[in-house]
Design a protein around this motif. Structure first.
Motif, mmCIF file in Angstrom:
data_model
loop_
_atom_site.group_PDB
_atom_site.id
_atom_site.type_symbol
_atom_site.label_atom_id
_atom_site.label_comp_id
_atom_site.label_asym_id
_atom_site.label_seq_id
_atom_site.Cartn_x
_atom_site.Cartn_y
_atom_site.Cartn_z
ATOM 1 N N ALA A 1 1.880 12.609 0.821
ATOM 2 C CA ALA A 1 2.512 13.280 -1.109
ATOM 3 C C ALA A 1 2.383 12.558 -2.112
ATOM 4 C CB ALA A 1 2.379 15.053 -0.826
ATOM 5 N N PRO A 2 1.787 11.638 -2.493
ATOM 6 C CA PRO A 2 2.308 10.412 -3.358
ATOM 7 C C PRO A 2 2.733 11.565 -4.510
ATOM 8 C CG PRO A 2 -0.248 10.509 -3.101
ATOM 9 C CD PRO A 2 0.335 10.949 -2.009
ATOM 10 N N SER A 3 3.974 10.297 -5.447
ATOM 11 C CA SER A 3 4.160 11.767 -5.946
ATOM 12 C C SER A 3 3.812 10.737 -7.306
ATOM 13 C CB SER A 3 5.860 10.722 -6.995
ATOM 14 O OG SER A 3 6.128 9.662 -6.961
ATOM 15 N N LEU A 4 3.595 10.930 -8.687
ATOM 16 C CA LEU A 4 2.884 9.625 -10.249
ATOM 17 C C LEU A 4 3.943 9.658 -10.421
ATOM 18 C CD1 LEU A 4 0.366 12.859 -11.517
ATOM 19 C CD2 LEU A 4 0.185 10.950 -9.176
ATOM 20 N N VAL A 5 3.919 8.526 -11.039
ATOM 21 C CA VAL A 5 4.737 7.081 -11.459
ATOM 22 C C VAL A 5 3.880 7.622 -13.158
ATOM 23 C CG1 VAL A 5 5.614 4.303 -12.527
ATOM 24 C CG2 VAL A 5 4.711 5.999 -9.675
ATOM 25 N N TYR A 6 4.579 7.905 -14.168
ATOM 26 C CA TYR A 6 3.997 7.936 -15.522
ATOM 27 C C TYR A 6 4.310 6.917 -16.138
ATOM 28 C CZ TYR A 6 3.549 13.221 -14.264
ATOM 29 O OH TYR A 6 3.230 14.055 -13.977
ATOM 30 N N ASP A 7 3.834 5.880 -16.443
ATOM 31 C CA ASP A 7 3.946 4.610 -16.626
ATOM 32 C C ASP A 7 3.369 3.753 -17.843
ATOM 33 O OD1 ASP A 7 1.954 4.158 -15.079
ATOM 34 O OD2 ASP A 7 1.617 1.946 -14.070
ATOM 35 N N TYR A 8 3.254 4.988 -18.504
ATOM 36 C CA TYR A 8 3.475 4.790 -20.219
ATOM 37 C C TYR A 8 4.503 5.130 -21.104
ATOM 38 C CZ TYR A 8 0.989 8.928 -18.580
ATOM 39 O OH TYR A 8 1.031 10.250 -18.166
ATOM 40 N N TYR A 9 4.471 4.657 -22.130
ATOM 41 C CA TYR A 9 5.949 5.299 -22.688
ATOM 42 C C TYR A 9 4.230 5.894 -24.207
ATOM 43 C CZ TYR A 9 7.496 1.704 -19.450
ATOM 44 O OH TYR A 9 7.194 1.923 -18.129
ATOM 45 N N GLY A 10 5.289 6.043 -25.161
ATOM 46 C CA GLY A 10 4.997 7.519 -26.745
ATOM 47 C C GLY A 10 4.395 7.576 -25.874
ATOM 48 N N PHE A 11 3.874 8.548 -25.442
ATOM 49 C CA PHE A 11 2.671 9.444 -25.642
ATOM 50 C C PHE A 11 3.023 10.601 -26.028
ATOM 51 C CE2 PHE A 11 0.561 5.622 -24.280
ATOM 52 C CZ PHE A 11 -0.349 5.112 -25.117
ATOM 53 N N HIS B 1 2.328 -5.085 3.150
ATOM 54 C CA HIS B 1 3.268 -3.843 3.652
ATOM 55 C C HIS B 1 3.160 -2.598 3.538
ATOM 56 C CE1 HIS B 1 5.288 -5.391 -0.195
ATOM 57 N NE2 HIS B 1 5.817 -3.639 -0.234
ATOM 58 N N VAL B 2 3.624 -1.589 3.981
ATOM 59 C CA VAL B 2 3.604 -0.368 3.750
ATOM 60 C C VAL B 2 4.518 0.100 2.869
ATOM 61 C CG1 VAL B 2 3.169 2.158 3.741
ATOM 62 C CG2 VAL B 2 1.276 0.626 5.016
ATOM 63 N N ASP B 3 4.516 0.961 1.558
ATOM 64 C CA ASP B 3 5.647 1.342 0.771
ATOM 65 C C ASP B 3 5.751 3.231 0.848
ATOM 66 O OD1 ASP B 3 7.728 2.550 -1.273
ATOM 67 O OD2 ASP B 3 7.347 0.466 -2.267
ATOM 68 N N ALA B 4 6.033 3.351 1.250
ATOM 69 C CA ALA B 4 6.203 5.156 2.103
ATOM 70 C C ALA B 4 6.340 5.537 0.566
ATOM 71 C CB ALA B 4 6.764 5.782 3.093
ATOM 72 N N GLY B 5 7.368 5.386 -0.495
ATOM 73 C CA GLY B 5 8.214 6.147 -0.999
ATOM 74 C C GLY B 5 7.605 5.629 -2.688
ATOM 75 N N ARG B 6 6.288 4.723 -3.137
ATOM 76 C CA ARG B 6 5.781 4.130 -4.226
ATOM 77 C C ARG B 6 4.874 5.665 -4.734
ATOM 78 N NH1 ARG B 6 5.325 1.519 -8.507
ATOM 79 N NH2 ARG B 6 2.506 1.611 -9.383
ATOM 80 N N GLY B 7 5.066 5.927 -5.756
ATOM 81 C CA GLY B 7 3.842 6.836 -6.022
ATOM 82 C C GLY B 7 2.851 6.106 -7.360
ATOM 83 N N PHE C 1 0.528 -1.643 -0.015
ATOM 84 C CA PHE C 1 -0.048 0.010 -0.558
ATOM 85 C C PHE C 1 0.648 1.809 0.211
ATOM 86 C CE2 PHE C 1 -1.689 -3.612 1.968
ATOM 87 C CZ PHE C 1 -3.745 -3.447 1.524
ATOM 88 N N THR C 2 0.919 2.566 -0.800
ATOM 89 C CA THR C 2 1.343 3.361 -0.127
ATOM 90 C C THR C 2 0.905 3.956 0.639
ATOM 91 O OG1 THR C 2 -0.539 4.405 -1.590
ATOM 92 C CG2 THR C 2 1.214 3.529 -3.083
ATOM 93 N N GLY C 3 2.720 5.202 1.142
ATOM 94 C CA GLY C 3 2.171 4.998 2.749
ATOM 95 C C GLY C 3 2.221 6.724 2.419
ATOM 96 N N SER C 4 2.635 7.458 1.659
ATOM 97 C CA SER C 4 2.856 8.624 0.920
ATOM 98 C C SER C 4 1.802 9.534 1.259
ATOM 99 C CB SER C 4 3.863 9.199 0.506
ATOM 100 O OG SER C 4 3.894 10.438 -0.096
#
Length: 268
Positions: free
Chosen positions: A72-82, A115-121, A67-70
């Motif tokens: 103020a979560p960031s964004l993950v731009y997990d797409y390509y060629g746009f 578990h909690v992942d505080a660094g994941r966006g 689970f994201t634990g931040s």
């Protein structure tokens, strides 16, 4: 006088999140218009505004659940060629570290690793559809991963363990695509098999209890099941949404995109 504020139980949802940042690009053929309208209508489908959103994305796979634990979560731009502007999209929704910790604890108490992942966006399976549905980004969001085993029974059990959150004003959402065969998108020959699987999925989600669990667990043997999901990470979030609700599923979105049938579901 009773001053205790009653919180309405939230339903659970399984929604299509489209293709990459599709809703924020030019769409001259109106391919994504119907799906975007559905997403914009999500808040009106709820009994009251959610206190927070717990969204399961098919774009995040972990060993055990995370689970994201931040705050103020960031964004993950997990797409390509746009287009370049799609990598500048913003969605400044706050996180909810307390919700993340509680969700992980609920799974651990059920004997499920978490578990909690505080660094994941937040990846695009989260921020793209939520930016359409809640453009003000004023509802706290926690992202939940799928377990890399992609075991339907495990994800149904995880949903069942998370069900108490619904009575705390938390909206549980599975985000994926009910048809996700990248090689078949746009091929007219895919329409019939995708419709076969869509009809089966609608019938399966409409069941309750062990019969629904068994049906969803056997999705690969469904008509065109393996064709519709060569790899099932976009279907698995549905299992969490179904597991968190005892009532039958209702098809709340149905459309044709890229020559395939796509659906969304609600569980009460």
């Amino acid at each position: 006088m009773n001053d205790v504020m009653t919180i309405a139980r939230q339903p659970t949802l399984y929604i299509p999140h489209g293709g990459g940042p599709c809703f924020f690009m030019e769409d001259p053929r109106g391919m994504w218009t119907e799906m975007a309208a559905f997403l914009r209508g999500l808040p009106a489908m709820l009994p009251e505004p959610p206190r927070a959103i717990l969204l399961v994305s098919g774009h995040w796979e972990t060993q055990g659940f995370a689970f994201t634990g931040s705050a103020a979560p960031s964004l993950v731009y997990d797409y390509y060629g746009f287009p370049p502007h799609t990598y500048q999209l913003t969605f400044p929704a706050p996180g909810d570290p307390a919700l993340a910790a509680r969700a992980a604890r609920l799974l651990e108490e059920a004997g499920i690793g978490a578990h909690v992942d505080a660094g994941r966006g937040l990846d695009h399976g989260v921020f793209v559809p939520l930016k359409v549905a809640w453009p003000e980004a004023d509802v706290p969001v926690v992202e939940m991963s799928v377990d890399r085993s992609l075991d339907p029974a495990l994800h149904i059990a995880a949903g069942r363990a998370l069900a108490p959150l619904r009575d705390e004003g938390v909206l549980i959402v599975g985000s994926g695509m009910s048809f996700h065969n990248m090689r078949a998108y746009g091929d007219p020959r895919a329409l019939d098999p995708s419709a076969q699987f869509d009809a089966w999925l609608t019938e399966a989600t409409g069941k309750t209890g062990p019969s629904r669990d068994a049906a969803l667990g056997g999705w690969r043997a469904a008509p065109a099941g393996a064709f519709s999901h060569p790899r099932e990470e976009h279907l698995i979030p549905l299992m969490v949404a179904a597991g968190a609700a005892a009532g039958p599923g209702e098809r709340i979105f149905g459309g044709e995109v890229l020559a395939t049938r796509i659906s969304g579901y609600r569980f009460d």
